[in-house]
Each structure stands twice: as C-alpha cells, then as structure tokens.
Design an enzyme around this catalytic site. Structure first.
Site, PDB file in Angstrom:
ATOM      1  CB  ALA A 287    -111.992-102.656   9.261  1.00 44.09           C
TER       2      ALA A 287
ATOM      3  CE1 TYR B 181    -122.010 -98.742  10.155  1.00 42.63           C
ATOM      4  CE2 TYR B 181    -119.729 -99.219   9.621  1.00 42.63           C
ATOM      5  CZ  TYR B 181    -120.945 -99.618  10.130  1.00 42.63           C
ATOM      6  OH  TYR B 181    -121.099-100.897  10.617  1.00 42.63           O
TER       7      TYR B 181
ATOM      8  CG  ASN C 205    -114.203-105.895   4.381  1.00 47.32           C
ATOM      9  OD1 ASN C 205    -115.033-105.001   4.397  1.00 47.32           O
ATOM     10  ND2 ASN C 205    -112.932-105.671   4.069  1.00 47.32           N
TER      11      ASN C 205
ATOM     12  CE  LYS D 173    -121.847-106.061  -9.572  1.00 42.75           C
ATOM     13  NZ  LYS D 173    -120.874-104.946  -9.464  1.00 42.75           N
TER      14      LYS D 173
ATOM     15  CD  GLN E 196    -111.172-101.133  -6.000  1.00 43.08           C
ATOM     16  OE1 GLN E 196    -110.367-100.863  -6.883  1.00 43.08           O
ATOM     17  NE2 GLN E 196    -112.491-101.139  -6.223  1.00 43.08           N
ATOM     18  CB  THR E 197    -105.871-104.597  -1.690  1.00 42.97           C
ATOM     19  OG1 THR E 197    -105.387-103.507  -0.900  1.00 42.97           O
ATOM     20  CG2 THR E 197    -105.033-104.730  -2.953  1.00 42.97           C
ATOM     21  NE  ARG E 198    -112.137-102.361   0.670  1.00 42.90           N
ATOM     22  CZ  ARG E 198    -111.539-101.357   0.052  1.00 42.90           C
ATOM     23  NH1 ARG E 198    -110.232-101.423  -0.230  1.00 42.90           N
ATOM     24  NH2 ARG E 198    -112.203-100.270  -0.297  1.00 42.90           N
TER      25      ARG E 198
END
Length: 370
Positions: A134, A165, A194, A216, A232-234
């Site tokens: 992506a 990349y 992802n 974490k 930020q969105t994914r």
C-alpha cells in the site's frame, strides 16, 4: 459504501511434490505462505538471509537456503525446477526504519526485484507472484485525510508515493507486468496493507505498529507512548487473511495489481485502547515526536471482490487479540526488565548490508524477508 463479499469457496490445489520457490521465505509473510503450501503437498524451497527466529524450518519449507538474492546467480540457482516463484523478499521494517534508510532500501530492493524476475524467466517459471505494498499509493491522493475513503488500485497513478520504498515497489510492479507481456509468465501482484500477526518481529526497531502497540501495552506502567497526535488512521490485515488472499490470487486469472487489505479503519488512539482492553489495562496516552507516515490509509476492495469474489474478513480486534497474547508469551521468555520494551526508537541509518554485498566472508546483520 462497503461492498459485501460473496465469499467464494477456495480449495488450494494439491502440489503433488511440485516445486515452488519463496524468496523471503524465512520472513514473516513468506514463512506463513510456505507453511500453507507445504501442508498441501507443494515442495517448498525458501531462501533468505537468516533463519526464521520463530518457526522451525520443517514447519514451512522442505529446503531452506541461506542466500542473498541481490546476487543474480543466487536467485537463478534457487529457482531451478520451480513451477511457481513467490517474491516476498524485501528489506524493510516499521515506519521509523523505512524513513531513516530510504537509500539502502532502494538499492537492496531494486536488486532483489530485478534478480528474482530474471531468475524466474531463465528457469521458465510459469507463475510469478510479486508482493507489493500500500506504500505505492500517491501520498496526496486521499492519504492526507484521516477519513480516507479507501484507496482503489487506480489511485497509484499519477505516481507520488510517500517514500522511496513505495516508489521502488511501484516500479517493480511495472517491471513484472512488462515481463508478463514479453515472456510466457503469469504475473500476479498484490498490494498488501499492513500485515500483522503472531510469529513476526515485535522488538528491535523493525517491528510495525501492531506489534509495537502490543509490546507497549504489555510492558508500560505509567503511560502508553505514541508517535504523533494519534489521529492518523490505518487499516490492518491479519496474516491468515493475507495468506488466503495471496494464494487465491496466485491460482486465479487476475493479471492486474490488487489490494489485499481490510476496509476496517481505526485511528491510533482507538487502536491503542483496543490493545489495552485485552487485559483491562487503562493508561494515559503520551504523544511524542516520531515518524507517523500518511494521515489516512484504507483499502477499497471493489476490484478484489470483482476478481476473486473474496475480501479479508478477520476483524482488527480478533486479529490483535491473537497477536497480543502471542507477544505476551514471547516477553515472558525474556530475561531482565521488560519495561525496556515500553518505548520505541527510530532506527538510525545503517549501510552494513551494502558493504556486505560482494564480501564473501560477511555476515548479514539485517534480514531480508517480508
């Protein structure tokens, strides 16, 4: 609007001992694909720079070759006698690693992409799979919006990926398609979104956001560290969906690049809270400076539904739960203070892989493999 999949059934053809080569076969995605193929009777030759640190070789391949496919002669040799080649080899990592090593990644990945294609051609390989990303999409086309409506395959052009990349991936797609036009090869290309899951890197700076967030959540005591403002969105795609999508594509007649990614999208604050919820942990989020990539990323699945009658189906919550408890088991094996895993660091630029190319006595420090 989300299109509902028809969920066509898929039975992976039996291999009956036919040979396949998986470049990057010791890496995260490559080893999972190898495992599935081997279980179905394919003779799997995996090649990579290092041994897989989480799976036994016998679980995912019949032969494991420690080799550097940046060298054409190595690539040609590992493809001998194969009916299919899967190129999942890539020098990459999380956002912090990618952004600080653009030149090194460009050199290494260009060499890999060229050599694996030419090696397949010289060995008269019929079916060739290329693992794209992506990252190829134009950073100014929808990705500046956290409410990204989903990236369609056509959004890659005009080209302006976020970094080198992604640009190398886009060029390698075009090179593979050219080989398909000029030679007798079936080219299959997937833009992976992802990919995450168990048996992947979770520490050291090359891990991606899902593994870093699990680490974490498991080890933080006072606060949860997060790069950027968290808005930020994914989308995130579980490894089992990735494997199924790649194999459905390889055995299909789809000859254009397609997305393999979920349409479920979360912002990073919500993502952190999902991960912490698995053991009812509640920590304040501390926003710190760090590379964050594009503002919004999601997949438009219209084309994959049209071509394959399928789309990824595993939810972020279900996939992350499996990943979280696998990483927990890995941390429990570690000795010493686990709180060292509560923060992330940007990996500094290194050129060791470039210096080792051509040095027969060199030992690669950074593994290749998707």
């Amino acid at each position: 609007m989300r299109i509902q999949a028809t969920s066509k059934t898929f039975d992976l053809p039996q291999g009956d001992g036919r040979k396949v080569c998986i470049a990057g076969g010791g890496g995260f995605i490559g080893s999972h694909i190898g495992k599935k193929l081997k279980e179905n009777g394919w003779y799997v030759i995996a090649v990579g720079w290092r041994e897989n640190e989480f799976m036994n070789k016998d679980d995912f391949c019949d032969e494991y070759i420690l080799g550097d496919v940046r060298k054409l002669e190595v690539a040609v040799d590992v493809c001998k006698g194969c009916t299919q080649v899967y190129n999942l080899a890539a020098h990459m990592g999380g956002m912090g690693f990618v952004r600080s090593n653009e030149s090194v990644l460009s050199f290494n990945n260009t060499a890999i992409s060229m050599n694996m294609l030419e090696a397949a051609r010289r060995n008269k390989v019929k079916d060739y799979f290329y693992s794209s990303s992506a990252y190829v999409y134009n950073q100014k086309n929808k990705q500046g919006d956290p409410e990204n409506p989903g990236l369609a395959e056509s959004d890659a052009w005009p080209a302006r990926p976020h970094d080198m990349y992604g640009l190398e991936k886009l060029y390698a797609e075009e090179m593979a398609l050219a080989y398909g036009r000029d030679f007798d090869m079936n080219i299959r290309i997937a833009r992976l979104h992802n990919i995450y899951g168990p048996n992947g890197k979770w520490k050291g700076g090359k891990e991606k956001a899902p593994a870093a967030f699990c680490r974490k959540a498991l080890t933080s005591k006072d606060y949860f560290e997060m790069w950027g403002d968290g808005k930020q969105t994914r989308n995130f795609t579980y490894i089992d969906d990735c494997v199924e999508g790649v194999l459905r594509l390889m055995f299909s007649d789809c000859d254009v690049p397609i997305n393999i990614g979920t349409t479920e999208m979360v912002d990073m604050i919500e993502f952190a809270n999902i991960v912490m919820s698995f053991e009812n942990k509640k920590l304040p989020i501390k926003h710190v400076e760090g590379p964050i990539g594009v503002r919004g990323l999601s997949s438009n699945n219209k084309l994959i539904l049209e071509k394959l009658g399928w789309e990824p189906k595993i939810s972020i919550r279900d996939g992350m739960r499996k990943t979280y408890f696998w990483i927990k088991s890995e941390i429990e094996k570690e000795e010493g203070d686990s709180s060292i895993y509560a923060c992330s660091e940007v990996v500094q630029q290194v050129d060791d892989t470039l210096m080792q190319l051509g040095s027969e006595n060199g030992t690669a420090l950074l593994p290749l493999g998707a």
